[in-house]
Enzyme design. Structure first.
Site, short mmCIF file in Angstrom:
data_model
loop_
_atom_site.label_atom_id
_atom_site.label_comp_id
_atom_site.label_asym_id
_atom_site.label_seq_id
_atom_site.Cartn_x
_atom_site.Cartn_y
_atom_site.Cartn_z
N GLY A 131 2.85 17.68 11.06
CA GLY A 131 3.39 16.54 11.81
C GLY A 131 4.71 16.05 11.23
CB ALA A 132 7.07 17.69 9.10
CG ASP A 168 -3.12 20.54 18.92
OD1 ASP A 168 -3.49 19.83 17.95
OD2 ASP A 168 -3.50 20.31 20.10
CE1 TYR A 187 -4.23 6.27 12.13
CE2 TYR A 187 -4.78 4.32 10.85
CZ TYR A 187 -3.95 5.40 11.10
OH TYR A 187 -2.84 5.61 10.31
CB ALA A 223 -14.06 6.80 12.01
CE LYS A 247 -4.75 8.45 9.26
NZ LYS A 247 -3.92 9.62 8.86
P1 NAD Z 1 4.56 9.21 13.73
O1 NAD Z 1 3.89 8.98 15.03
O2 NAD Z 1 5.97 8.82 13.57
O3 NAD Z 1 4.41 10.71 13.26
C1 NAD Z 1 3.21 11.45 13.43
C2 NAD Z 1 3.56 12.90 13.54
O4 NAD Z 1 2.36 13.67 13.75
C3 NAD Z 1 4.50 13.20 14.73
O5 NAD Z 1 5.51 14.09 14.30
C4 NAD Z 1 3.57 13.88 15.74
O6 NAD Z 1 4.22 14.78 16.60
C5 NAD Z 1 2.62 14.61 14.79
N1 NAD Z 1 1.38 15.03 15.45
C6 NAD Z 1 0.57 14.25 16.22
N2 NAD Z 1 -0.44 15.00 16.68
C7 NAD Z 1 -0.27 16.26 16.20
C8 NAD Z 1 -0.98 17.48 16.35
N3 NAD Z 1 -2.10 17.55 17.07
N4 NAD Z 1 -0.48 18.58 15.75
C9 NAD Z 1 0.66 18.53 15.02
N5 NAD Z 1 1.36 17.41 14.84
C10 NAD Z 1 0.91 16.29 15.44
O7 NAD Z 1 3.66 8.43 12.66
P2 NAD Z 1 3.90 8.12 11.11
O8 NAD Z 1 3.88 6.67 10.97
O9 NAD Z 1 5.01 8.91 10.54
O10 NAD Z 1 2.50 8.66 10.54
C11 NAD Z 1 2.36 9.76 9.67
C12 NAD Z 1 1.00 9.68 9.01
O11 NAD Z 1 0.93 8.49 8.23
C13 NAD Z 1 -0.16 9.61 10.01
O12 NAD Z 1 -1.25 10.36 9.52
C14 NAD Z 1 -0.50 8.14 10.03
O13 NAD Z 1 -1.83 7.92 10.40
C15 NAD Z 1 -0.23 7.78 8.58
N6 NAD Z 1 -0.02 6.34 8.36
C16 NAD Z 1 1.04 5.70 8.92
C17 NAD Z 1 1.21 4.33 8.69
C18 NAD Z 1 2.36 3.55 9.26
O14 NAD Z 1 2.39 2.32 9.08
N7 NAD Z 1 3.34 4.16 9.92
C19 NAD Z 1 0.28 3.65 7.89
C20 NAD Z 1 -0.78 4.34 7.34
C21 NAD Z 1 -0.92 5.70 7.58
#
Ligand code: NAD
Length: 246
Positions: free
Chosen positions: A8-9, A62, A154, A156, A158
């Site tokens: 998910g980068a 995916d 979510y 659950a 995490k």
């Molecule tokens: P974001 O939505 O900006 O990025 C998430 C990425 O995951 C995106 O690039 C998306 O395309 C990718 N993705 C989603 N489903 C996918 C799949 N099935 N296969 C491949 N890629 C997939 O969100 P973010 O804030 O950068 O979150 C990144 C991680 O950090 C997540 O796991 C999120 O739960 C966690 N997180 C974020 C926060 C926050 O406040 N932003 C807080 C706690 C945890």
């Protein structure tokens, strides 16, 4: 050269981790969701990573699908030779109170946030085992530690990641594979941009530092956890929340 896979980068925290690890000298594998827009974004992230003089390629998969992960890991092994670090970052939210949460919203979040971690670790650990080294970082959340109203699915997923992290650390420690988790709080990314101003203000009241975290502040901890600087740390969860709960 060591290789790191980041799931998910294409944006947010994952893109930031990819760039930080490239800066650290890792060759980077930028996984993106199979859509045209994510591919475009992943391509741009790869170019930014290459500016640090490392190899950077983007792979469509995916991560909620086992076969996608299996194929991607096989391809990465063929293209890069080794897999030294894995960052399970991909994640989604489908928030609502339990009374209104559909089965589809529950199952999808579990598949993307939790099953994906099994899919990736199962495939990558067999490569790391043969190499006799590796470091895995799973991106959990404060919701997995403390729960959050509107996020039964979510939290659950995490919380499960934390149990999986500790189990893999115990299973693979003797093979010199470390597995840790980070639990971010409120971080400024596209995922949190969609929250209402009221909700954001309310959430910030609980943060000791009274501000959002930046993706770079997650990436720097991940950088530490995949490096030799953390060589005696495994099975741990590092909260990165500006002091949300103490
Ligand atoms: P974001 O939505 O900006 O990025 C998430 C990425 O995951 C995106 O690039 C998306 O395309 C990718 N993705 C989603 N489903 C996918 C799949 N099935 N296969 C491949 N890629 C997939 O969100 P973010 O804030 O950068 O979150 C990144 C991680 O950090 C997540 O796991 C999120 O739960 C966690 N997180 C974020 C926060 C926050 O406040 N932003 C807080 C706690 C945890």
């Amino acid at each position: 050269m060591a290789t790191a896979i980041i799931t998910g980068a294409s944006q947010g925290i994952g893109a930031c981790i990819a760039k930080r690890l490239a800066k650290d000298g890792f060759d980077v594998v930028i996984n993106h969701y199979p859509s045209d827009s994510d591919k475009e974004k992943a391509l741009a992230v790869a170019e930014e990573c290459r500016a640090f003089g490392v190899k950077a390629e983007y792979y469509s998969a995916d991560v909620s699908k086992f076969a996608d992960c299996e194929n991607m890991v096989k391809q990465v092994k063929a293209d890069f030779g080794t897999i030294d670090a894995l960052v399970n970052n991909a994640g989604i939210t489908k928030d609502s109170l339990l009374a209104r949460m559909t089965e589809e919203a529950y199952d999808t979040v579990i598949a993307v946030n939790q099953k994906s971690v099994y899919n990736m670790m199962k495939n990558v650990c067999s490569v790391m085992m043969k190499q006799k080294h590796g470091s895995i970082v799973n991106v959990s959340s404060v919701a997995g530690l403390y729960g959050n109203a509107g996020q039964v699915n979510y939290s659950a997923s995490k919380s499960a990641i934390i149990g999986m992290t500790k189990s893999v650390a115990k299973e693979y420690g003797r093979k010199n594979i470390r597995c840790n988790a980070v639990a971010p709080g409120l971080i400024r990314t596209p995922m949190t941009d969609v929250l209402s101003d009221d909700l954001k203000a309310k959430m910030l009241e609980a943060v000791a530092l009274r501000r959002y975290g930046e993706p770079e502040e997650i990436a720097s901890v991940v950088s530490f956890l995949v490096s030799e600087n953390s060589s005696y740390i495994t099975g741990q969860v590092i909260e990165i929340s500006g002091g949300l709960s103490m």
